[in-house]
Design a protein around this motif. Structure first.
Motif, PDB file in Angstrom:
ATOM      1  N   PHE A 152     -12.791   2.661  -6.192  1.00 15.47           N
ATOM      2  CA  PHE A 152     -12.009   2.419  -4.903  1.00 15.47           C
ATOM      3  C   PHE A 152     -10.577   2.801  -4.948  1.00 15.47           C
ATOM      4  O   PHE A 152     -10.108   3.229  -4.198  1.00 15.47           O
ATOM      5  CB  PHE A 152     -12.248   0.789  -4.732  1.00 15.47           C
ATOM      6  CG  PHE A 152     -11.282   0.237  -3.513  1.00 15.47           C
ATOM      7  CD1 PHE A 152     -11.672   0.642  -2.192  1.00 15.47           C
ATOM      8  CD2 PHE A 152     -10.164  -0.438  -3.783  1.00 15.47           C
ATOM      9  CE1 PHE A 152     -10.997   0.256  -1.120  1.00 15.47           C
ATOM     10  CE2 PHE A 152      -9.590  -0.869  -2.713  1.00 15.47           C
ATOM     11  CZ  PHE A 152      -9.882  -0.644  -1.610  1.00 15.47           C
ATOM     12  N   LEU A 153      -9.883   2.432  -6.247  1.00 20.18           N
ATOM     13  CA  LEU A 153      -8.536   2.605  -6.523  1.00 20.18           C
ATOM     14  C   LEU A 153      -8.289   4.275  -6.460  1.00 20.18           C
ATOM     15  O   LEU A 153      -7.082   4.519  -5.985  1.00 20.18           O
ATOM     16  CB  LEU A 153      -8.044   2.006  -7.705  1.00 20.18           C
ATOM     17  CG  LEU A 153      -7.871   0.381  -7.654  1.00 20.18           C
ATOM     18  CD1 LEU A 153      -7.684  -0.087  -8.933  1.00 20.18           C
ATOM     19  CD2 LEU A 153      -6.883  -0.069  -6.542  1.00 20.18           C
ATOM     20  N   SER A 154      -9.080   4.793  -7.132  1.00 21.82           N
ATOM     21  CA  SER A 154      -9.090   6.342  -7.231  1.00 21.82           C
ATOM     22  C   SER A 154      -9.087   6.743  -5.758  1.00 21.82           C
ATOM     23  O   SER A 154      -8.071   7.591  -5.377  1.00 21.82           O
ATOM     24  CB  SER A 154     -10.073   6.905  -8.062  1.00 21.82           C
ATOM     25  OG  SER A 154      -9.939   8.412  -7.999  1.00 21.82           O
ATOM     26  N   THR A 155      -9.825   6.505  -4.846  1.00 23.10           N
ATOM     27  CA  THR A 155     -10.090   6.881  -3.561  1.00 23.10           C
ATOM     28  C   THR A 155      -8.770   6.454  -2.943  1.00 23.10           C
ATOM     29  O   THR A 155      -8.188   7.308  -1.944  1.00 23.10           O
ATOM     30  CB  THR A 155     -11.233   6.400  -2.811  1.00 23.10           C
ATOM     31  OG1 THR A 155     -12.629   6.638  -3.592  1.00 23.10           O
ATOM     32  CG2 THR A 155     -11.458   6.885  -1.394  1.00 23.10           C
ATOM     33  N   VAL A 156      -8.082   5.126  -2.873  1.00 24.85           N
ATOM     34  CA  VAL A 156      -7.179   4.694  -2.248  1.00 24.85           C
ATOM     35  C   VAL A 156      -5.821   5.595  -2.689  1.00 24.85           C
ATOM     36  O   VAL A 156      -4.982   5.932  -1.680  1.00 24.85           O
ATOM     37  CB  VAL A 156      -6.914   3.411  -2.459  1.00 24.85           C
ATOM     38  CG1 VAL A 156      -5.497   2.991  -1.893  1.00 24.85           C
ATOM     39  CG2 VAL A 156      -7.953   2.657  -1.886  1.00 24.85           C
ATOM     40  N   GLN A 157      -5.786   5.954  -3.871  1.00 25.85           N
ATOM     41  CA  GLN A 157      -4.573   6.649  -4.278  1.00 25.85           C
ATOM     42  C   GLN A 157      -4.714   8.243  -3.791  1.00 25.85           C
ATOM     43  O   GLN A 157      -3.494   8.589  -3.261  1.00 25.85           O
ATOM     44  CB  GLN A 157      -4.745   6.801  -5.857  1.00 25.85           C
ATOM     45  CG  GLN A 157      -3.497   7.759  -6.603  1.00 25.85           C
ATOM     46  CD  GLN A 157      -3.962   7.956  -7.842  1.00 25.85           C
ATOM     47  OE1 GLN A 157      -5.172   7.775  -8.451  1.00 25.85           O
ATOM     48  NE2 GLN A 157      -3.229   8.966  -8.359  1.00 25.85           N
ATOM     49  N   GLU A 158      -5.842   8.638  -3.651  1.00 29.70           N
ATOM     50  CA  GLU A 158      -5.628  10.088  -2.867  1.00 29.70           C
ATOM     51  C   GLU A 158      -5.350  10.021  -1.507  1.00 29.70           C
ATOM     52  O   GLU A 158      -4.515  10.811  -1.022  1.00 29.70           O
ATOM     53  CB  GLU A 158      -6.903  10.595  -3.083  1.00 29.70           C
ATOM     54  CG  GLU A 158      -7.630  11.009  -4.516  1.00 29.70           C
ATOM     55  CD  GLU A 158      -8.622  11.819  -4.332  1.00 29.70           C
ATOM     56  OE1 GLU A 158      -8.657  13.177  -4.416  1.00 29.70           O
ATOM     57  OE2 GLU A 158      -9.927  11.368  -4.470  1.00 29.70           O
ATOM     58  N   VAL A 159      -5.810   8.883  -0.891  1.00 32.85           N
ATOM     59  CA  VAL A 159      -5.389   8.750   0.834  1.00 32.85           C
ATOM     60  C   VAL A 159      -3.909   8.394   0.782  1.00 32.85           C
ATOM     61  O   VAL A 159      -3.102   8.940   1.456  1.00 32.85           O
ATOM     62  CB  VAL A 159      -6.337   7.635   1.420  1.00 32.85           C
ATOM     63  CG1 VAL A 159      -5.690   7.243   2.445  1.00 32.85           C
ATOM     64  CG2 VAL A 159      -7.658   8.112   1.244  1.00 32.85           C
ATOM     65  N   PHE A 160      -3.284   7.648  -0.026  1.00 32.38           N
ATOM     66  CA  PHE A 160      -1.896   7.259  -0.113  1.00 32.38           C
ATOM     67  C   PHE A 160      -1.001   8.597  -0.460  1.00 32.38           C
ATOM     68  O   PHE A 160      -0.002   8.765   0.399  1.00 32.38           O
ATOM     69  CB  PHE A 160      -1.650   5.980  -0.970  1.00 32.38           C
ATOM     70  CG  PHE A 160      -1.954   4.658  -0.781  1.00 32.38           C
ATOM     71  CD1 PHE A 160      -2.406   4.623   0.693  1.00 32.38           C
ATOM     72  CD2 PHE A 160      -1.734   3.823  -1.428  1.00 32.38           C
ATOM     73  CE1 PHE A 160      -2.693   3.343   1.195  1.00 32.38           C
ATOM     74  CE2 PHE A 160      -2.048   2.516  -0.972  1.00 32.38           C
ATOM     75  CZ  PHE A 160      -2.551   2.014   0.509  1.00 32.38           C
ATOM     76  N   ASP A 161      -1.525   9.350  -1.398  1.00 34.37           N
ATOM     77  CA  ASP A 161      -0.797  10.592  -1.685  1.00 34.37           C
ATOM     78  C   ASP A 161      -0.662  11.483  -0.595  1.00 34.37           C
ATOM     79  O   ASP A 161       0.182  12.009  -0.218  1.00 34.37           O
ATOM     80  CB  ASP A 161      -1.337  10.935  -3.049  1.00 34.37           C
ATOM     81  CG  ASP A 161      -1.038  10.381  -4.146  1.00 34.37           C
ATOM     82  OD1 ASP A 161      -0.251   9.568  -4.305  1.00 34.37           O
ATOM     83  OD2 ASP A 161      -1.780  10.736  -5.158  1.00 34.37           O
ATOM     84  N   ALA A 162      -1.903  11.649   0.157  1.00 30.93           N
ATOM     85  CA  ALA A 162      -1.929  12.686   1.472  1.00 30.93           C
ATOM     86  C   ALA A 162      -0.926  12.055   2.503  1.00 30.93           C
ATOM     87  O   ALA A 162      -0.387  12.604   3.115  1.00 30.93           O
ATOM     88  CB  ALA A 162      -3.586  12.644   1.765  1.00 30.93           C
ATOM     89  N   ALA A 163      -1.040  10.619   2.797  1.00 31.86           N
ATOM     90  CA  ALA A 163      -0.365  10.089   3.831  1.00 31.86           C
ATOM     91  C   ALA A 163       1.105  10.026   3.421  1.00 31.86           C
ATOM     92  O   ALA A 163       1.981  10.433   4.604  1.00 31.86           O
ATOM     93  CB  ALA A 163      -0.832   8.408   3.884  1.00 31.86           C
TER      94      ALA A 163
END
Length: 199
Positions: A95-106
């Motif tokens: 979950f945290l890995s996926t959230v990190q990718e989304v935050f980086d892109a945002a």
């Protein structure tokens, strides 16, 4: 190391699995030799392509490695014997890995970066999917059977077996009899319950 040291009974890797692993190792070994000798012989076969290929292998392993445990839980209708906390930690990691990718892109405004590393995204999603299945099995589907099994083992260890609650059984219990067989680590045998008795 634990596979070699501890008793694994009659469990062995199938020849197909061993053959696949040997082919993968041989392929990447030859690829590494070619890279070290000739550099990048073809487009897409450079060092970056090598790393991407390794990540695809990791994704394939993640896709298949959880299936035996899911099927075993379904067959036994039990999740006793393995630690659910590892599953929950694995879920939090995905979950945290996926959230990190989304935050980086945002933050960067570069959403192509989210799709530019599809393997990392797929690994997070696959881990979370399988972990949700495990948690549903543990906390919902087989919760009653887990409690009944643990209670029977405690009674067996204390010498307080009650007639009709648990019986020693050396083989499998047919599902059409509405019964379930579970291995008893205390007695080295199986304990059979009828699903009507487990409320």
């Amino acid at each position: 190391w634990q596979i070699w040291v501890y008793d694994r009974g009659g469990q062995q890797a199938s020849r197909i699995v061993v053959l696949i692993i040997m082919c993968i190792v041989f392929f990447f070994f030859v690829w590494a030799i070619v890279l070290g000798t000739y550099g990048t012989p073809f487009q897409g076969f450079g060092p970056l392509g090598y790393l991407y290929a390794l990540s695809l292998v990791k994704a394939g392993v993640t896709l298949t490695k959880y299936i035996p445990q899911v099927l075993l839980n379904r067959k036994r209708r039990l999740t006793v014997g393995w630690n659910i906390w590892n599953v929950m930690l694995d879920f939090s990691g995905g979950f945290l890995s996926t959230v990190q990718e989304v935050f980086d892109a945002a933050v960067t405004g570069y959403w192509n970066g989210l799709y530019g590393n599809p393997v990392k995204l797929a690994l997070g999603m696959l881990s979370m999917t399988y972990n949700v299945i495990f948690m549903v099995q543990h906390f919902c589907l087989y919760k009653r059977y887990n409690r009944a099994f643990i209670a029977a083992i405690r009674a067996e260890m204390m010498g307080e077996e009650e007639e009709g609650d648990a019986v020693a059984f050396g083989g499998c219990i047919p599902e059409e009899k509405n019964e379930i067989a579970m291995v008893s680590p205390a007695a080295g045998a199986a304990v059979a319950f009828t699903t009507d008795e487990i409320e």
